[in-house]
Scaffold this active site. Structure first.
Site, short mmCIF file in Angstrom:
data_model
loop_
_atom_site.label_atom_id
_atom_site.label_comp_id
_atom_site.label_asym_id
_atom_site.label_seq_id
_atom_site.Cartn_x
_atom_site.Cartn_y
_atom_site.Cartn_z
N TYR A 38 0.85 -1.19 0.00
CA TYR A 38 0.00 0.00 0.00
C TYR A 38 0.88 1.24 0.00
CZ TYR A 38 -4.96 -0.95 0.26
OH TYR A 38 -6.24 -1.25 -0.07
N GLU B 114 -0.67 4.69 -0.25
CA GLU B 114 -1.59 5.84 -0.37
C GLU B 114 -0.84 7.14 -0.09
OE1 GLU B 114 -4.45 3.66 1.95
OE2 GLU B 114 -6.07 4.67 0.87
N ASP C 38 -8.47 14.67 -23.87
CA ASP C 38 -8.30 13.25 -23.53
C ASP C 38 -7.62 12.61 -24.74
OD1 ASP C 38 -8.59 10.53 -23.26
OD2 ASP C 38 -10.65 10.61 -22.54
N THR D 287 -4.95 7.29 -21.32
CA THR D 287 -4.66 5.96 -20.83
C THR D 287 -3.21 5.69 -21.21
OG1 THR D 287 -5.45 5.03 -22.90
CG2 THR D 287 -7.00 5.01 -21.05
N LYS E 286 -2.93 2.22 -24.92
CA LYS E 286 -3.39 2.18 -26.32
C LYS E 286 -2.17 2.39 -27.22
CE LYS E 286 -8.15 3.33 -25.15
NZ LYS E 286 -8.30 4.02 -23.87
N ARG F 136 -2.29 -1.26 -18.53
CA ARG F 136 -3.60 -0.62 -18.47
C ARG F 136 -3.61 0.40 -17.34
NH1 ARG F 136 -6.29 -3.55 -21.84
NH2 ARG F 136 -8.11 -2.24 -21.61
#
Ligand code: DSN
Length: 416
Positions: free
Chosen positions: A51, A53, A197, A223, A226, A232
């Site tokens: 983790y 965060e 975007d 993203t 692509k 991803r």
């Protein structure tokens, strides 16, 4: 994979089957790609155990010293790749990157203007079915009916009347170059912020094959999987003055713990995208797409907007009297994976669709060139013409597979 094979043969078997499908089939989904082996390696590591965060130097868990270095590398490499002042590499997806931008300064009910889904936009740009369409007041722009390209004059007029707080540009099914400067200027004129975007075209923007919105529009989201050919995930870039609000919107606004194994893989992808080899790849993606487009036109398909400037074409199926939905299934039987897609002058329902979307990022990563793209266009036409004949489709599938085996996903490893 050997311990997985022993511990969970069902999952192992399904992964192998999917591997075979990818190896033997032609993947023309414009939003997919084949990541480098090094990206896969980084993703499949012990980084997933942790983790982290918060952000580098300001975490909510101990033991993040290596994670800080990894995230800093990812951020610095992304900034260098696009010339950005600030980058956030934590969004789990492009949609979450977009939602985080909205959350960073909009209130529920504020106004967004964006490209409609039917005209190539994206769900997360305010579609009524998406959270963005439920929380914000959205006015959609489309493409010009005749030319099927964006009409910046009409968009400007709409913006003057609607007075949005944010203008979103960028698309998931638009084959032409987008003028990000024009969008930024329209937004500035009406007192709005702008967000580009570039999920589909980020690999073209960072290599100069498409104009880049970074530093032009207020925010840029993308993203990473692509054309950029990474794991991803999503990213956001902006100038320093918006950095704090963007970071707070991603964490704790939208997300909890970042996927550190994915962030490491993003860093590897950004490194790869800065190489000459990647630039050559991106150029070939566009050349291949033009060859595919020409081959489709030679086979009497009409292309939306009459062609392509990027990695995808939108194919109108009217001349073949078949819906996008049927074509997707037929081509699947021939070993060619595409997706049905709405097209601007659509006569069929959005579920059936009058078109398909085809793209070249994956086949180019495998090493295919213009000659193969022309052959693929011929196969698409042949499969659709002979759709009633299972044996004809099986024959094409065999030819497709023979071609694909010449261009392995990972040359040194032919099977898992
Ligand atoms: N699903 C992606 C695409 O195919 O374009 C967008 O999210």
């Amino acid at each position: 994979m050997s311990s997985l094979a022993l511990f969970d043969p069902e999952i192992f078997d399904l992964i192998n089957k999917e591997h075979k499908r990818q190896v033997e089939g032609l993947e023309l989904i414009a939003s997919e790609n084949v990541v480098a082996r090094e990206v896969l390696e980084a993703m499949g590591t012990i980084l997933t155990n942790k983790y982290a965060e918060g952000y580098p130097g300001k975490r909510y868990y101990g033991g993040c010293e290596f994670h800080d270095k990894i995230e800093n590398l990812a951020r610095d490499r992304l900034c260098a790749l696009f010339g950005a002042e600030h980058a956030n590499v934590q969004p789990h997806s492009g949609s979450q990157a977009n939602e985080a931008v909205y959350l960073s300064f909009l209130k529920p009910g504020d106004k967004i203007m964006s490209q409609s889904l039917n005209n190539g936009g994206h769900l997360s740009h305010g579609d009524p079915a998406n959270i963005s369409g439920k929380y914000y007041d959205v006015s959609f722009y489309g493409v010009d009916f005749d030319s099927e390209v964006l009409d910046y004059g009409a968009i400007e007029e709409q913006a003057r009347k609607y007075k949005p707080d944010l203008i979103v540009c960028g698309a998931s099914a638009y084959p032409r170059e987008i003028d990000f400067k024009a969008f930024a200027e329209i937004a500035e004129d009406v007192g709005a912020r702008s967000m580009a975007d570039i999920a589909h075209i980020s690999g073209l923007c960072c290599t100069g094959l498409h104009n880049s919105p970074v530093g032009v529009t207020t925010y840029t989201t993308s993203t990473t999987h692509k054309t950029l050919r990474g794991p991803r995930g999503g990213v956001i870039m902006c100038n320093k003055e918006y950095a704090g609000a963007i970071d707070r919107a991603v964490f704790p606004g939208m997300q909890g713990g970042p996927l550190m194994h994915v962030i490491a893989a993003k860093a590897v992808c950004f490194r790869e995208a800065g190489t000459e080899e990647y630039k050559t790849y991106a150029k070939q993606v566009v050349k291949n797409c033009k060859a595919l487009a020409q081959g489709l036109e030679d086979n009497n398909f009409r292309l939306v907007s009459g062609g392509t400037d990027n990695h995808l074409c939108l194919v109108d199926l009217e001349s073949y009297h078949i819906s996008g939905q049927e074509a997707e299934v037929i081509l699947g039987k021939a070993g060619i994976t595409v997706n049905k897609n709405t097209i601007p002058r659509q006569s069929l329902s959005p579920f059936e669709t009058s078109g398909i979307r085809v793209g070249t990022p994956t086949i180019t990563s495998r090493g295919m060139k213009e000659e193969e793209c022309r052959q693929i266009a011929d196969w698409i036409a042949e499969a659709i013409q002979k759709r009633e004949s299972d044996s004809a489709l099986a024959e094409i599938k065999k030819e497709v597979s023979t071609l694909c085996l010449k261009y392995p996903l990972y040359p040194e490893i032919r099977t898992l």
